[in-house]
Design a protein around this motif. Structure first.
Motif, PDB file in Angstrom:
ATOM      1  N   TRP A 209       0.840  -1.215   0.000  1.00  0.00           N
ATOM      2  CA  TRP A 209       0.000   0.000   0.000  1.00  0.00           C
ATOM      3  C   TRP A 209       0.869   1.256   0.000  1.00  0.00           C
ATOM      4  O   TRP A 209       0.583   2.230  -0.704  1.00  0.00           O
ATOM      5  N   ILE A 210       1.945   1.247   0.766  1.00  0.00           N
ATOM      6  CA  ILE A 210       2.842   2.410   0.826  1.00  0.00           C
ATOM      7  C   ILE A 210       3.431   2.712  -0.547  1.00  0.00           C
ATOM      8  O   ILE A 210       3.472   3.861  -0.996  1.00  0.00           O
ATOM      9  N   ASP A 211       3.876   1.669  -1.247  1.00  0.00           N
ATOM     10  CA  ASP A 211       4.455   1.868  -2.577  1.00  0.00           C
ATOM     11  C   ASP A 211       3.431   2.466  -3.542  1.00  0.00           C
ATOM     12  O   ASP A 211       3.744   3.383  -4.327  1.00  0.00           O
ATOM     13  N   GLN A 212       2.204   1.966  -3.483  1.00  0.00           N
ATOM     14  CA  GLN A 212       1.165   2.469  -4.376  1.00  0.00           C
ATOM     15  C   GLN A 212       0.767   3.897  -4.021  1.00  0.00           C
ATOM     16  O   GLN A 212       0.577   4.739  -4.907  1.00  0.00           O
ATOM     17  N   ALA A 213       0.649   4.169  -2.696  1.00  0.00           N
ATOM     18  CA  ALA A 213       0.197   5.499  -2.270  1.00  0.00           C
ATOM     19  C   ALA A 213       1.233   6.559  -2.588  1.00  0.00           C
ATOM     20  O   ALA A 213       0.896   7.684  -2.995  1.00  0.00           O
ATOM     21  N   GLU A 214       2.508   6.247  -2.429  1.00  0.00           N
ATOM     22  CA  GLU A 214       3.550   7.235  -2.726  1.00  0.00           C
ATOM     23  C   GLU A 214       3.632   7.552  -4.218  1.00  0.00           C
ATOM     24  O   GLU A 214       4.057   8.640  -4.595  1.00  0.00           O
ATOM     25  N   GLY A 215       3.246   6.617  -5.044  1.00  0.00           N
ATOM     26  CA  GLY A 215       3.269   6.868  -6.488  1.00  0.00           C
ATOM     27  C   GLY A 215       1.952   7.351  -7.040  1.00  0.00           C
ATOM     28  O   GLY A 215       1.820   7.550  -8.259  1.00  0.00           O
ATOM     29  N   GLY A 216       0.955   7.545  -6.158  1.00  0.00           N
ATOM     30  CA  GLY A 216      -0.363   7.965  -6.619  1.00  0.00           C
ATOM     31  C   GLY A 216      -0.503   9.475  -6.683  1.00  0.00           C
ATOM     32  O   GLY A 216       0.410  10.243  -6.355  1.00  0.00           O
TER      33      GLY A 216
END
Length: 504
Positions: A209-216
């Protein structure tokens, strides 16, 4: 038996505390009486049930303190948290709208979970109503749709942000138990167990989730993801330290055991001088185990089996009820051992450990006489009884070192001790049978065999080398009950075990 008690006993055994099944039952009874409420009462109760000797008690208290050490879980504060707080204080009225949007993003991940709430009620699988905020929907999509995985990661994120040390420590302990951390044996397994524990705590799903949220595109979710990344890194460090601690508890001696097993199987002549201290401790440990085993055998043999005929006759007045049992008495014939050791340079190390081995068995082999030779032979029994092995061996080499002459040594033995050899005597000869082309005097060895109970010849060389060069081993083997290739500590142990077994 509870899992906690079972793991504690496993840790005690790892610390070389010998615990029998009956002692485990006693410990379980103690735990049932005192419980876990009073730490010192539990420690003293278990100590009475499980620790026998002073060494056992010392090991017990060390293991107890480490096993029941509830170290506080201290999740670190991310580096950018202070800056975030300052920015919040400096925020003016014009920024209030942006603050509201950020607050919505911060709560977005929680509202997408099964226990959270958005503008409408969230279902158990993170599905919101069409009226939910776009930020919450985006977080829900990033975080995953599976209820169980979502719940694990969501709860972990909430615990990390709240700094709830107690619940984080409890979750870590539960995950370690599920991962079977108490079964760790080698330092190479640390990474595997650390990964298992983090996965069970939900860190892997949180990382995705962290990886996706930082790239969103959601700035609020990206800010929260950055804070959680720092907290998650701190969690990984805590888990790594926890695994290290548990490995020391459950596998701290595994490396030593592997080394001891390797040294016990290695040919004694090839062992480095730096390992001699370990070898001496290993010999004493083997001797202690054999003493314990064969002392019990002697007690049973001394009592013998039930004499049914005499027992029935003695209980006729009680109508055959065996109030008085009568046992067959057996005479235990303790062997007399005479040890003849070649202490020349080629076999001196093997002789050292055999002498130490046999003189450590005085409880079950009280009559051991030791003789050493290179050419001249003399008795060294008192040296090994009264001095440490290094000192005794040093003095033996000073008095009897030199070039090897088995014929001369047998002549000396004939004069010193042949009259003391009888049908109770086991004669053990340790040497490589390399006689420097001298007279082997096999006739004296034949006389020894005729008088003794048995003659054992232990040769540290491999059988393929017997008879090569100046070796007279085939000549001597004809007058021995057994000729054994014996060059390692395990092979010496087998010989001594066989000697004790036939004595019971």
């Amino acid at each position: 038996m509870t899992q906690v008690l079972g793991e504690f006993i496993k840790a005690l055994r790892e610390a070389d505390v010998r615990i029998s099944p009956s002692e485990v039952i006693d410990a379980e009874a103690v735990l049932g009486l005192v419980g876990y409420e009073d730490r010192m009462l539990l420690a003293h109760g278990l100590s009475q049930a499980l620790a026998k000797s002073d060494a056992d008690k010392e090991a017990f208290w060390d293991v107890f303190d480490r096993f029941f050490a509830f170290a506080p879980f201290t999740p670190p504060e991310p580096a950018n948290s202070a800056a975030g707080n300052c920015d919040a204080e400096e925020q003016g009225p014009d920024d209030q709208a942006d603050g509201d949007d950020e607050e919505a993003g911060v709560t977005g991940m929680a509202s997408s979970g099964g226990s959270g709430q958005g503008s409408g009620k969230a279902t158990g699988k993170g599905e919101g109503k069409p009226g939910d905020k776009a930020g919450g929907d985006q977080d829900a999509g990033m975080f995953g749709a599976e209820g169980e995985s979502l719940t694990m990661a969501e709860e972990l994120a909430q615990l990390l942000e709240a700094g709830d040390a107690a619940h984080l420590a409890l979750r870590l302990a539960e995950a370690a138990q599920q991962a079977g951390l108490s079964d760790i044996r080698f330092f190479t397994q640390r990474g595997m167990y650390q990964w298992r524990i983090l996965q069970l705590m939900g860190s892997e799903e949180l990382g995705r989730w962290i990886d996706q949220a930082e790239g969103g595109s959601n700035a609020a979710a990206a800010a929260r993801a950055t804070r959680l990344r720092g907290l998650r890194a701190g969690l990984h460090e805590q888990v790594r330290e926890y695994v290290e601690t548990q490995m020391q508890l459950f596998a701290g001696n595994e490396g030593r055991r592997l080394r001891e097993d390797m040294l016990a199987s290695q040919r004694i002549g090839l062992i480095e001088r730096s390992d001699m201290q370990i070898m001496q401790g290993l010999v004493r440990k083997m001797a202690k185990r054999l003493v314990s085993l064969h002392s019990r055998r002697r007690t049973k043999a001394r009592r013998g089996t039930l004499d049914a005929r005499r027992t029935i006759r003695a209980n006729i007045q009680f109508e055959g009820v065996p109030f008085h049992t009568i046992w067959k008495r057996t005479k235990v014939d303790r062997p007399r051992v005479m040890l003849i050791c070649d202490v020349s340079g080629s076999v001196a190390q093997v002789s050292r450990f055999l002498l130490l081995f046999l003189h450590s068995l005085h409880e079950v082999l009280p009559e051991v006489r030791s003789f050493a030779f290179s050419s001249n032979l003399g008795e060294v029994t008192e040296l090994f009884d009264n001095y440490p092995p290094d000192v005794a061996m040093g003095r033996t080499l000073q008095r009897f070192g030199g070039s090897t002459d088995y014929g001369h040594a047998f002549r000396d033995f004939e004069q010193l001790a042949l009259d003391d050899v009888d049908r109770r005597t086991t004669v053990i000869i340790l040497g490589d049978a390399r006689n420097n082309n001298g007279d082997p005097r096999a006739d004296i060895l034949q006389t020894i065999q005729q008088r003794a109970k048995r003659v054992l010849f232990l040769n540290p060389e491999h059988r393929s080398r017997w008879g090569s060069g100046d070796s007279v081993m085939p000549i001597y083997a004809a007058y021995c009950n057994r000729s054994i290739s014996c060059g390692s500590l395990k092979e010496l142990e087998r010989v001594v075990t066989d000697l004790l077994r036939t004595a019971a």
